[in-house]
Design a protein around this motif. Structure first.
Motif, PDB file in Angstrom:
ATOM      1  N   ALA A   5       3.062  -4.253   0.477  1.00  0.00           N
ATOM      2  CA  ALA A   5       3.706  -3.508  -0.142  1.00  0.00           C
ATOM      3  C   ALA A   5       4.397  -2.693   0.246  1.00  0.00           C
ATOM      4  O   ALA A   5       5.399  -2.165  -0.284  1.00  0.00           O
ATOM      5  CB  ALA A   5       2.144  -2.824  -0.857  1.00  0.00           C
ATOM      6  N   LEU A   6       3.903  -1.951   1.987  1.00  0.00           N
ATOM      7  CA  LEU A   6       5.101  -1.227   2.241  1.00  0.00           C
ATOM      8  C   LEU A   6       6.281  -1.749   3.487  1.00  0.00           C
ATOM      9  O   LEU A   6       6.793  -1.015   3.833  1.00  0.00           O
ATOM     10  CB  LEU A   6       4.418  -0.068   2.782  1.00  0.00           C
ATOM     11  CG  LEU A   6       3.205   0.545   1.699  1.00  0.00           C
ATOM     12  CD1 LEU A   6       2.620   1.542   2.026  1.00  0.00           C
ATOM     13  CD2 LEU A   6       4.153   1.145   0.519  1.00  0.00           C
ATOM     14  N   ASP A   7       6.422  -3.395   3.162  1.00  0.00           N
ATOM     15  CA  ASP A   7       7.727  -3.509   4.324  1.00  0.00           C
ATOM     16  C   ASP A   7       8.733  -2.493   3.734  1.00  0.00           C
ATOM     17  O   ASP A   7       8.983  -2.714   3.197  1.00  0.00           O
ATOM     18  CB  ASP A   7       7.543  -5.037   3.857  1.00  0.00           C
ATOM     19  CG  ASP A   7       6.338  -6.139   4.133  1.00  0.00           C
ATOM     20  OD1 ASP A   7       5.683  -5.090   5.526  1.00  0.00           O
ATOM     21  OD2 ASP A   7       6.477  -7.276   4.120  1.00  0.00           O
ATOM     22  N   ARG A  27      -3.664   2.235   8.114  1.00  0.00           N
ATOM     23  CA  ARG A  27      -4.076   1.631   6.226  1.00  0.00           C
ATOM     24  C   ARG A  27      -2.211   1.615   5.796  1.00  0.00           C
ATOM     25  O   ARG A  27      -1.894   0.356   5.741  1.00  0.00           O
ATOM     26  CB  ARG A  27      -4.405   2.881   5.496  1.00  0.00           C
ATOM     27  CG  ARG A  27      -4.126   1.760   4.002  1.00  0.00           C
ATOM     28  CD  ARG A  27      -4.473   0.022   3.650  1.00  0.00           C
ATOM     29  NE  ARG A  27      -4.497  -0.624   3.093  1.00  0.00           N
ATOM     30  CZ  ARG A  27      -4.899  -0.147   1.861  1.00  0.00           C
ATOM     31  NH1 ARG A  27      -6.289  -0.091   1.431  1.00  0.00           N
ATOM     32  NH2 ARG A  27      -4.228  -0.994   0.619  1.00  0.00           N
ATOM     33  N   LEU A  28      -1.145   2.247   6.577  1.00  0.00           N
ATOM     34  CA  LEU A  28       0.183   2.732   5.662  1.00  0.00           C
ATOM     35  C   LEU A  28       0.551   1.294   6.697  1.00  0.00           C
ATOM     36  O   LEU A  28       1.282   0.553   6.336  1.00  0.00           O
ATOM     37  CB  LEU A  28       0.472   3.748   5.512  1.00  0.00           C
ATOM     38  CG  LEU A  28       0.334   4.793   4.937  1.00  0.00           C
ATOM     39  CD1 LEU A  28       0.888   6.013   5.383  1.00  0.00           C
ATOM     40  CD2 LEU A  28       0.323   4.390   3.357  1.00  0.00           C
ATOM     41  N   ALA A  29       0.198   1.871   7.623  1.00  0.00           N
ATOM     42  CA  ALA A  29       0.691   0.206   9.146  1.00  0.00           C
ATOM     43  C   ALA A  29       0.325  -0.739   8.382  1.00  0.00           C
ATOM     44  O   ALA A  29       0.916  -1.949   8.358  1.00  0.00           O
ATOM     45  CB  ALA A  29       0.703   0.640  10.641  1.00  0.00           C
ATOM     46  N   GLN A  30      -1.005  -1.297   8.201  1.00  0.00           N
ATOM     47  CA  GLN A  30      -1.115  -2.146   7.861  1.00  0.00           C
ATOM     48  C   GLN A  30      -0.670  -3.088   6.361  1.00  0.00           C
ATOM     49  O   GLN A  30      -0.470  -4.153   5.972  1.00  0.00           O
ATOM     50  CB  GLN A  30      -3.047  -2.278   7.528  1.00  0.00           C
ATOM     51  CG  GLN A  30      -3.665  -3.493   7.145  1.00  0.00           C
ATOM     52  CD  GLN A  30      -5.187  -3.604   6.510  1.00  0.00           C
ATOM     53  OE1 GLN A  30      -6.314  -1.959   7.530  1.00  0.00           O
ATOM     54  NE2 GLN A  30      -5.074  -3.674   5.242  1.00  0.00           N
ATOM     55  N   ASP A  31      -0.432  -2.086   5.685  1.00  0.00           N
ATOM     56  CA  ASP A  31       0.785  -2.580   4.072  1.00  0.00           C
ATOM     57  C   ASP A  31       2.214  -2.803   4.245  1.00  0.00           C
ATOM     58  O   ASP A  31       2.843  -2.586   3.697  1.00  0.00           O
ATOM     59  CB  ASP A  31       0.253  -1.671   3.060  1.00  0.00           C
ATOM     60  CG  ASP A  31      -0.769  -1.420   2.781  1.00  0.00           C
ATOM     61  OD1 ASP A  31      -1.764  -2.048   3.203  1.00  0.00           O
ATOM     62  OD2 ASP A  31      -1.629  -0.640   1.883  1.00  0.00           O
ATOM     63  N   ALA A  33       4.137  -0.004   6.594  1.00  0.00           N
ATOM     64  CA  ALA A  33       5.155   0.875   6.447  1.00  0.00           C
ATOM     65  C   ALA A  33       5.053   0.916   8.479  1.00  0.00           C
ATOM     66  O   ALA A  33       4.337   0.592   8.970  1.00  0.00           O
ATOM     67  CB  ALA A  33       4.897   1.896   6.052  1.00  0.00           C
ATOM     68  N   THR A  34       6.162   1.340   8.839  1.00  0.00           N
ATOM     69  CA  THR A  34       6.514   2.023  10.415  1.00  0.00           C
ATOM     70  C   THR A  34       6.436   3.549   9.838  1.00  0.00           C
ATOM     71  O   THR A  34       7.089   4.450   8.575  1.00  0.00           O
ATOM     72  CB  THR A  34       8.141   1.442  10.368  1.00  0.00           C
ATOM     73  OG1 THR A  34       8.453   0.334  10.409  1.00  0.00           O
ATOM     74  CG2 THR A  34       8.082   2.136  11.800  1.00  0.00           C
ATOM     75  N   ALA A 234      -2.653   4.854   0.059  1.00  0.00           N
ATOM     76  CA  ALA A 234      -1.626   3.438   0.401  1.00  0.00           C
ATOM     77  C   ALA A 234      -1.741   3.220  -0.836  1.00  0.00           C
ATOM     78  O   ALA A 234      -0.729   2.841  -1.481  1.00  0.00           O
ATOM     79  CB  ALA A 234      -2.967   2.110   0.943  1.00  0.00           C
ATOM     80  N   PHE A 235      -2.552   3.374  -1.621  1.00  0.00           N
ATOM     81  CA  PHE A 235      -2.810   3.124  -3.352  1.00  0.00           C
ATOM     82  C   PHE A 235      -1.256   4.014  -3.725  1.00  0.00           C
ATOM     83  O   PHE A 235      -0.029   3.494  -4.455  1.00  0.00           O
ATOM     84  CB  PHE A 235      -2.909   3.045  -4.528  1.00  0.00           C
ATOM     85  CG  PHE A 235      -2.851   2.803  -6.098  1.00  0.00           C
ATOM     86  CD1 PHE A 235      -2.862   2.048  -6.244  1.00  0.00           C
ATOM     87  CD2 PHE A 235      -3.154   4.399  -6.118  1.00  0.00           C
ATOM     88  CE1 PHE A 235      -2.593   1.445  -7.705  1.00  0.00           C
ATOM     89  CE2 PHE A 235      -3.012   3.779  -7.793  1.00  0.00           C
ATOM     90  CZ  PHE A 235      -2.338   2.871  -8.797  1.00  0.00           C
ATOM     91  N   LEU A 236      -1.269   5.024  -3.723  1.00  0.00           N
ATOM     92  CA  LEU A 236       0.182   5.875  -3.663  1.00  0.00           C
ATOM     93  C   LEU A 236       1.493   5.968  -3.655  1.00  0.00           C
ATOM     94  O   LEU A 236       2.496   6.331  -3.999  1.00  0.00           O
ATOM     95  CB  LEU A 236      -0.978   7.649  -4.123  1.00  0.00           C
ATOM     96  CG  LEU A 236      -1.276   8.511  -4.710  1.00  0.00           C
ATOM     97  CD1 LEU A 236      -2.509   9.687  -4.396  1.00  0.00           C
ATOM     98  CD2 LEU A 236      -1.526   7.848  -6.500  1.00  0.00           C
TER      99      LEU A 236
END
Length: 257
Positions: A5-7, A27-31, A33-34, A234-236
């Motif tokens: 989702a956040l690639d 969690r953001l990294a898992q999704d 994001a850097t 993470a959802f937001l």
């Protein structure tokens, strides 16, 4: 690997060396994001988060920036630019999570002006000016997520100044949403309740009676974990939350209903 989702997104999480901030960063990294891991003092703890994210195949970098003083927001962004040359060479940003804060204050009768100034400097002034200076960097369609607290709606006079800072942060969120809507940027607050973190450890961990009292406050009958808040953040941060802005999301597990 399938797309996440956040690639391709760049995120900054302040206060990310431990507790809720650490959970959000991981969690953001898992999704995809850097993640810029903002921290004020504990370099060892921040490095542990960095190593964990990288070991799990994610991307992250450290941003050392104490908060609360005049000029600290500008110094944070200078540190972001220095540390993020490899990952965010243009200094642009997609997700800003204002999480850093002081989680305590005295009751009204004992509260000093210095203590009042300190808690407002870190919990209100810092996110205000970090966000102000982020706006030229934040891409259209970006996300601002402020970590508030359930005490913004629950009376706890023993920490009255802290409570007031979170009410101010929620109002800041509301105004950001109105101002930034034309750019497709959403702004929301997340209000955690009692979470099992290092901050609460001295009175919560190893104390069955305190655990039971804290769990009983929640309609779900347990104490929260950092992941409970991180999953909401993470959802937001995702495109799926594009139609949610100006909101305060209760993340107390239904405390004090």
């Amino acid at each position: 690997m399938s797309a996440r989702a956040l690639d391709g997104k760049i995120a900054l999480v302040t206060g990310a060396s431990r507790g809720i901030g650490r959970g959000i960063a991981e969690r953001l990294a898992q999704d995809g994001a850097t993640v810029a891991i903002g921290y004020a003092r504990d370099h060892e703890a921040a490095t542990t988060v960095l190593d964990k994210i990288r070991a799990d195949g994610g991307r992250a970098f450290l941003v050392h920036a104490p908060l609360g003083g005049h000029g600290d927001a500008a110094r944070l962004w200078e540190a972001f630019d220095r540390a993020g040359r490899e990952h965010a060479p243009d200094g642009r940003l997609d997700i800003l999570v204002n999480n850093a804060g002081i989680g305590r204050s005295s009751a009204l009768a004992e509260l000093t002006e210095d203590e009042f100034d300190e808690v407002f400097a870190v919990n209100v002034r810092a996110p205000f000016f970090i966000t102000q200076q982020a706006l030229p960097r934040l891409r259209d369609g970006g996300r601002i997520i402020n970590i508030s607290s359930g005490v913004a709606r629950i009376a706890m006079p023993e920490i009255i100044a802290y409570n007031a800072t979170k009410g101010a942060l929620d109002n800041f969120t509301l105004n950001l949403a109105a101002q930034l809507g034309p750019r497709g940027i959403t702004a929301n607050s997340v209000r955690p309740g009692i979470i099992d973190t290092d901050t609460n450890a001295p009175w919560l961990r190893g104390n069955p009676e305190a655990q039971a009292r804290a769990a009983a406050l929640s309609a779900l009958g347990r104490v929260g974990e950092p992941a409970d808040v991180a999953d909401i953040v993470a959802f937001l941060a995702t495109p799926d939350a594009r139609w949610i802005t100006g909101q305060t999301i209760d993340a107390t597990g239904g405390s004090h209903l």
